[in-house]
Design an enzyme around this catalytic site. Structure first.
Site, PDB file in Angstrom:
ATOM      1  N   ARG A 128      -4.572   7.160  -0.554  1.00 43.01           N
ATOM      2  CA  ARG A 128      -3.721   5.970  -0.524  1.00 43.01           C
ATOM      3  C   ARG A 128      -4.128   5.009  -1.636  1.00 43.01           C
ATOM      4  O   ARG A 128      -5.229   5.101  -2.194  1.00 43.01           O
ATOM      5  CB  ARG A 128      -3.869   5.285   0.821  1.00 43.01           C
TER       6      ARG A 128
ATOM      7  N   ASN B 230       0.023  -1.836   6.076  1.00 47.15           N
ATOM      8  CA  ASN B 230       0.636  -3.029   6.656  1.00 47.15           C
ATOM      9  C   ASN B 230       2.049  -2.770   7.149  1.00 47.15           C
ATOM     10  O   ASN B 230       2.846  -2.103   6.480  1.00 47.15           O
ATOM     11  CB  ASN B 230       0.685  -4.147   5.598  1.00 47.15           C
TER      12      ASN B 230
ATOM     13  N   CYS C  28       0.864  -1.190   0.000  1.00 46.44           N
ATOM     14  CA  CYS C  28       0.000   0.000   0.000  1.00 46.44           C
ATOM     15  C   CYS C  28       0.893   1.230   0.000  1.00 46.44           C
ATOM     16  O   CYS C  28       2.020   1.168   0.495  1.00 46.44           O
ATOM     17  CB  CYS C  28      -0.809   0.110   1.286  1.00 46.44           C
TER      18      CYS C  28
HETATM   19  C1  LIG Z   1      -4.719  -5.291   4.236  1.00 47.99           C
HETATM   20  C2  LIG Z   1      -4.737  -3.782   4.456  1.00 47.99           C
HETATM   21  C3  LIG Z   1      -3.346  -3.235   4.235  1.00 47.99           C
HETATM   22  C4  LIG Z   1      -2.917  -3.395   2.806  1.00 47.99           C
HETATM   23  C5  LIG Z   1      -1.439  -3.309   2.737  1.00 47.99           C
HETATM   24  O1  LIG Z   1      -0.755  -2.564   3.414  1.00 47.99           O
HETATM   25  N1  LIG Z   1      -0.897  -4.150   1.866  1.00 47.99           N
HETATM   26  C6  LIG Z   1       0.528  -4.304   1.789  1.00 47.99           C
HETATM   27  C7  LIG Z   1       0.883  -5.743   1.850  1.00 47.99           C
HETATM   28  S1  LIG Z   1       2.541  -5.937   2.256  1.00 47.99           S
HETATM   29  O2  LIG Z   1       2.776  -5.406   3.578  1.00 47.99           O
HETATM   30  O3  LIG Z   1       3.346  -5.237   1.280  1.00 47.99           O
HETATM   31  O4  LIG Z   1       2.775  -7.350   2.216  1.00 47.99           O
HETATM   32  C8  LIG Z   1      -5.188  -3.391   5.852  1.00 47.99           C
HETATM   33  C9  LIG Z   1      -5.325  -1.836   5.969  1.00 47.99           C
HETATM   34  C10 LIG Z   1      -6.425  -1.574   6.982  1.00 47.99           C
HETATM   35  C11 LIG Z   1      -6.745  -2.957   7.550  1.00 47.99           C
HETATM   36  C12 LIG Z   1      -8.103  -3.132   8.221  1.00 47.99           C
HETATM   37  C13 LIG Z   1      -8.295  -2.108   9.347  1.00 47.99           C
HETATM   38  O5  LIG Z   1      -7.175  -2.067  10.206  1.00 47.99           O
HETATM   39  C14 LIG Z   1      -9.581  -2.375  10.157  1.00 47.99           C
HETATM   40  C15 LIG Z   1      -9.720  -3.835  10.621  1.00 47.99           C
HETATM   41  C16 LIG Z   1      -8.776  -4.134  11.794  1.00 47.99           C
HETATM   42  C17 LIG Z   1      -8.972  -5.569  12.281  1.00 47.99           C
HETATM   43  O6  LIG Z   1      -8.077  -5.824  13.328  1.00 47.99           O
HETATM   44  C18 LIG Z   1      -8.723  -6.560  11.139  1.00 47.99           C
HETATM   45  C19 LIG Z   1      -9.676  -6.283   9.991  1.00 47.99           C
HETATM   46  C20 LIG Z   1      -9.565  -4.824   9.474  1.00 47.99           C
HETATM   47  C21 LIG Z   1     -10.741  -4.679   8.495  1.00 47.99           C
HETATM   48  C22 LIG Z   1      -8.205  -4.571   8.771  1.00 47.99           C
HETATM   49  C23 LIG Z   1      -7.973  -5.579   7.603  1.00 47.99           C
HETATM   50  C24 LIG Z   1      -6.638  -5.336   6.875  1.00 47.99           C
HETATM   51  O7  LIG Z   1      -5.569  -5.583   7.755  1.00 47.99           O
HETATM   52  C25 LIG Z   1      -6.549  -3.880   6.352  1.00 47.99           C
HETATM   53  C26 LIG Z   1      -7.614  -3.716   5.261  1.00 47.99           C
END
Ligand SMILES: C[C@H](CCC(=O)NCCS(=O)(=O)O)[C@H]1CC[C@H]2[C@@H]3[C@H](O)C[C@@H]4C[C@H](O)CC[C@]4(C)[C@H]3C[C@H](O)[C@]12C
Length: 324
Positions: A16, A79, A2
């Site tokens: 974002r 993340n 992200c």
């Molecule tokens: C997966 C998302 C982040 C995407 C990201 O950063 N990808 C990069 C991958 S990597 O590092 O390069 O491998 C994150 C951003 C916000 C997160 C959400 C939010 O924090 C709100 C809730 C929080 C809860 O604890 C889990 C579900 C959730 C609904 C989360 C699900 C997931 O972890 C999300 C959607």
């Protein structure tokens, strides 16, 4: 992966890309001023700033990924897996669960300066929302028209960094990302001068050679450099259309196409959506992987004194504008 970015013209823009291999089911969600936030460790907050952002709603609770409030403060979680470590609840502090961190800050703070003051009292806990939605390992960018900060909860506690470039990606930790920018200080939007060696004639045979060495891959460290370079060299008109268009171009520099980042056999990370908030006007613009038409929700077209969440499902189908 992200990427989050800020951009300033006449107004302040914050947004974002959300890159992942699946969607949790996201909706543009407006939390009006009188929605009761039942914070897990502290008291219920019955009256607060209105918020608009992308959220997964579970049990009538807006689990925000990124949002702005009516005062022009923006916040996004990205993340930070393997580095994020949250604290146990501590009675001497304001305990805030990681899933409620965005609503907690945006409901109470009008600026980054307010957020810094509140952060000094906060203990960020790993309390899960539910057993179906376990703790997410994240770090955050918080920004207003004047400044940006990054918040990281790691093994030795909560760290708050000034973020002078106003961008954030994923691992490694923010301080390392900033340090790695040193490697790219000779990049330029201008054509390069030949400093290779005395006595050797070298020529610029193409436009854009000042940025040779800008990393083009999808790793988080490379996206950090690429979006920082793009954002910090960005020039656009000040109108709303020009600003929003430029913002989507900035994040377009780190767009992720299906097929280029395999996360497990046959599963690919893609840019599920890209957002751009006009933080001054309370408008949430977005595109999705399959719909490049910009859609928008304006918080000020709703009754912000209500008590119930206002939800807009994403428009995910492309609308091609045939001209004949
Ligand atoms: C997966 C998302 C982040 C995407 C990201 O950063 N990808 C990069 C991958 S990597 O590092 O390069 O491998 C994150 C951003 C916000 C997160 C959400 C939010 O924090 C709100 C809730 C929080 C809860 O604890 C889990 C579900 C959730 C609904 C989360 C699900 C997931 O972890 C999300 C959607």
């Amino acid at each position: 992966m992200c990427t989050a970015a800020t951009y300033k013209t006449k107004d302040f823009y914050f947004g974002r890309t959300l890159d992942y291999e699946f969607s949790y089911g996201d909706e543009i969600t407006i939390t009006p001023r009188n929605y009761a936030f039942d914070f897990r460790h502290t008291s219920t907050c019955n009256s607060h700033y209105a918020i608009i952002g992308m959220a997964h709603i579970a049990g009538n609770y807006p689990l925000y990924y990124d949002a702005i409030n009516e005062k022009g403060l923006g916040m996004a979680g990205l993340n930070f897996v393997g580095n994020a470590v949250y604290a146990e609840p501590d009675d001497s502090k304001e305990n805030v669960a990681q899933f409620e961190f965005i609503p907690y800050i945006l409901s109470k703070c009008a600026s980054v300066s307010d957020a810094k003051n509140l952060l000094a009292k906060i203990n960020l806990t790993g309390t899960p929302f539910s057993d179906k939605l376990p703790t997410a390992g994240l770090h955050w960018i918080i920004a207003d028209k004047n400044e940006s900060i990054t918040v990281e909860s790691v093994a030795d506690g909560l760290h708050i960094y000034d973020n002078p470039v106003g961008v954030l990606t994923n691992n490694p930790p923010f301080e390392t990302q900033m340090f790695l920018l040193n490697n790219y200080m000779s990049l330029s939007a201008k054509q390069p001068q030949n400093t290779f060696a005395n006595g050797l004639t070298l020529n610029s045979y193409s436009r854009g050679m000042g940025a040779i060495g800008l990393p083009g891959d999808l790793s988080s460290a490379s996206r950090f450099v690429r979006v920082a370079f793009t954002k910090m060299n960005s020039i656009s008109g000040e109108s709303e259309n020009e600003s929003v268009s430029q913002f989507f171009h900035i994040l377009g520099s780190v767009d992720q196409q299906r097929g280029c980042c395999e996360v497990s056999k046959g599963k690919y990370e893609i840019t599920i959506y890209t957002s751009c908030c006009n933080a001054a006007k309370g408008i949430y613009y977005y595109t999705t992987y399959n719909n490049h038409q910009i859609s928008a929700v304006d918080m000020h077209r709703e009754n912000l004194d209500g008590t119930e969440l206002i939800r807009y499902p994403l428009i995910t189908e492309q609308q091609i504008n045939f001209q004949n």
